[in-house]
Scaffold this motif. Sequence first.
Motif, mmCIF file in Angstrom:
data_model
loop_
_atom_site.group_PDB
_atom_site.id
_atom_site.type_symbol
_atom_site.label_atom_id
_atom_site.label_comp_id
_atom_site.label_asym_id
_atom_site.label_seq_id
_atom_site.Cartn_x
_atom_site.Cartn_y
_atom_site.Cartn_z
ATOM 1 N N THR A 106 38.080 14.323 79.108
ATOM 2 C CA THR A 106 37.740 12.896 79.216
ATOM 3 C C THR A 106 38.138 12.323 80.572
ATOM 4 O OG1 THR A 106 39.863 12.415 78.145
ATOM 5 C CG2 THR A 106 37.889 12.382 76.742
ATOM 6 N N GLY A 107 38.842 13.104 81.391
ATOM 7 C CA GLY A 107 39.278 12.624 82.701
ATOM 8 C C GLY A 107 39.804 13.789 83.501
ATOM 9 N N GLU A 108 40.331 13.503 84.685
ATOM 10 C CA GLU A 108 40.787 14.582 85.564
ATOM 11 C C GLU A 108 41.839 15.456 84.869
ATOM 12 O OE1 GLU A 108 42.944 15.161 89.831
ATOM 13 O OE2 GLU A 108 42.225 13.156 89.322
ATOM 14 N N ARG A 109 42.755 14.814 84.156
ATOM 15 C CA ARG A 109 43.810 15.560 83.458
ATOM 16 C C ARG A 109 43.806 15.341 81.952
ATOM 17 N NH1 ARG A 109 47.916 17.824 86.423
ATOM 18 N NH2 ARG A 109 47.823 17.466 88.651
ATOM 19 N N THR A 110 42.913 14.502 81.455
ATOM 20 C CA THR A 110 42.971 14.146 80.030
ATOM 21 C C THR A 110 41.848 14.800 79.220
ATOM 22 O OG1 THR A 110 41.743 12.134 80.545
ATOM 23 C CG2 THR A 110 44.139 11.930 80.353
ATOM 24 N N HIS A 111 42.170 15.046 77.967
ATOM 25 C CA HIS A 111 41.220 15.652 77.026
ATOM 26 C C HIS A 111 41.365 14.953 75.684
ATOM 27 C CE1 HIS A 111 40.740 19.433 79.473
ATOM 28 N NE2 HIS A 111 41.915 18.996 79.930
ATOM 29 N N ARG A 112 40.256 14.897 74.954
ATOM 30 C CA ARG A 112 40.369 14.474 73.552
ATOM 31 C C ARG A 112 40.534 15.736 72.720
ATOM 32 N NH1 ARG A 112 35.900 12.109 69.783
ATOM 33 N NH2 ARG A 112 37.173 11.953 67.916
ATOM 34 N N ILE A 113 41.592 15.777 71.926
ATOM 35 C CA ILE A 113 41.846 16.983 71.126
ATOM 36 C C ILE A 113 40.900 16.987 69.926
ATOM 37 C CG2 ILE A 113 43.586 18.241 69.767
ATOM 38 C CD1 ILE A 113 44.338 18.134 72.700
ATOM 39 N N LEU A 114 40.163 18.081 69.761
ATOM 40 C CA LEU A 114 39.226 18.190 68.642
ATOM 41 C C LEU A 114 39.808 19.037 67.511
ATOM 42 C CD1 LEU A 114 36.023 18.912 70.785
ATOM 43 C CD2 LEU A 114 36.788 16.701 69.888
ATOM 44 N N ASP A 115 40.625 20.016 67.892
ATOM 45 C CA ASP A 115 41.231 20.893 66.881
ATOM 46 C C ASP A 115 42.420 21.616 67.522
ATOM 47 O OD1 ASP A 115 41.653 22.143 64.505
ATOM 48 O OD2 ASP A 115 39.904 23.471 64.597
ATOM 49 N N VAL A 116 43.309 22.099 66.695
ATOM 50 C CA VAL A 116 44.463 22.857 67.197
ATOM 51 C C VAL A 116 44.668 24.061 66.282
ATOM 52 C CG1 VAL A 116 46.901 22.783 67.813
ATOM 53 C CG2 VAL A 116 45.582 20.692 67.898
ATOM 54 N N VAL A 117 44.859 25.226 66.871
ATOM 55 C CA VAL A 117 45.109 26.440 66.079
ATOM 56 C C VAL A 117 46.423 27.044 66.560
ATOM 57 C CG1 VAL A 117 44.102 28.603 65.260
ATOM 58 C CG2 VAL A 117 42.636 26.864 66.279
ATOM 59 N N GLU A 118 47.304 27.382 65.623
ATOM 60 C CA GLU A 118 48.595 27.958 66.000
ATOM 61 C C GLU A 118 48.473 29.464 66.201
ATOM 62 O OE1 GLU A 118 51.255 26.423 66.888
ATOM 63 O OE2 GLU A 118 52.623 28.121 66.991
ATOM 64 N N LYS A 119 48.892 29.916 67.356
ATOM 65 C CA LYS A 119 48.953 31.340 67.707
ATOM 66 C C LYS A 119 47.723 32.142 67.251
ATOM 67 C CE LYS A 119 53.983 31.587 68.092
ATOM 68 N NZ LYS A 119 54.483 30.304 67.646
ATOM 69 N N PRO A 120 46.529 31.769 67.727
ATOM 70 C CA PRO A 120 45.329 32.541 67.341
ATOM 71 C C PRO A 120 45.286 33.868 68.093
ATOM 72 C CG PRO A 120 44.760 30.899 68.979
ATOM 73 C CD PRO A 120 46.234 30.711 68.693
ATOM 74 N N PRO A 121 44.653 34.906 67.522
ATOM 75 C CA PRO A 121 44.399 36.110 68.320
ATOM 76 C C PRO A 121 43.583 35.697 69.549
ATOM 77 C CG PRO A 121 43.743 36.421 66.011
ATOM 78 C CD PRO A 121 44.094 34.979 66.169
#
Length: 292
Positions: free
Chosen positions: A180-195
Amino acid sequence: MSIDGAMKAVIPAAGLGTRFLPATKVIPKEMVPILDKPAIQYVVEEAIKEGIEDILIITSRWKHSIVDHFDRSLELEYYLKEKDKDEHFHQVMDIGNMARIHYIRQKVPRGLGDALLHAKDYVGDEPFTVLLPDDIIVSDRPAIGQLMDVHRSTGGPVVALEHVPKDRISRYGVASAKRTGERTHRILDVVEKPPAEEAPSDLALIGRYVLPCEIFEAFEDIEPGYGGEIQLSDAIRYLLDDMDFTGYEFEGKRYDVGNVPGWLEANVEMALHNGQYSDIARDLIVRLHADL
Ligand code: UTP
């Protein structure tokens, strides 16, 4: 918020530190020094630089030395004063007076999410900051301050992000995100320790957060995830339907001091930039390089 209106910080430090055994059999990994300071002191100082003076450290049964480190040491103070060792005297005094530090014990190491749940009463119903002492970040502006700025402008939660090479991505919580910007993102999903081959991106969650108090309900509602532990990543994912999380690519160099390679890198690089140790470090590197 604390009584003076500043944000509170929570520092989880109850993990077993298995990646740093055997050093961490008896010594908490948060007390392993980088140069002359234990890791946890760097993150306490980072929070204090941003005006945070109210800090909760989540500790555990065998980690007394963390509590002792931030307490006064009257014998040592007396000795240093008597011997006119002023610099050391002030160093020791300053550590004992750093901030209002509170402690609570996580009785069983059931994961980062479970550790943070112990901060529920302390935090109350305000957003709060989290700093993981495994991640030491060297930057002009403290990383947690960079995230707090984003929080001030969005009003919402913020997670620190860093691009991580594919061969290491499976050690992290990984975000699927829309820039969404130079350093910013909108988080859509998070996965813990994926392969590595299933990671949604190369953007890893790093140990600095501004979290909403609703995260505590999420910890209570979610099931144990990766490793049978209550994971912060899963709680964030759980909240994403109801609120926007901003991912922020912080400015600065991060070291994962929770394992030997990261700790070694931190010591060498930080020594090279330290007024007291830079000459020694440079000479040593030149000499060792000549021997290779
Ligand atoms: P880690 O994932 O690095 O776990 O925790 P760990 O157990 O400390 O280390 P390893 O993997 O066995 O070497 C990330 C942060 O969460 C805290 C840790 O202290 C660290 O700051 N933590 C983790 C807890 O406070 N409690 C837990 O049950 C697990």
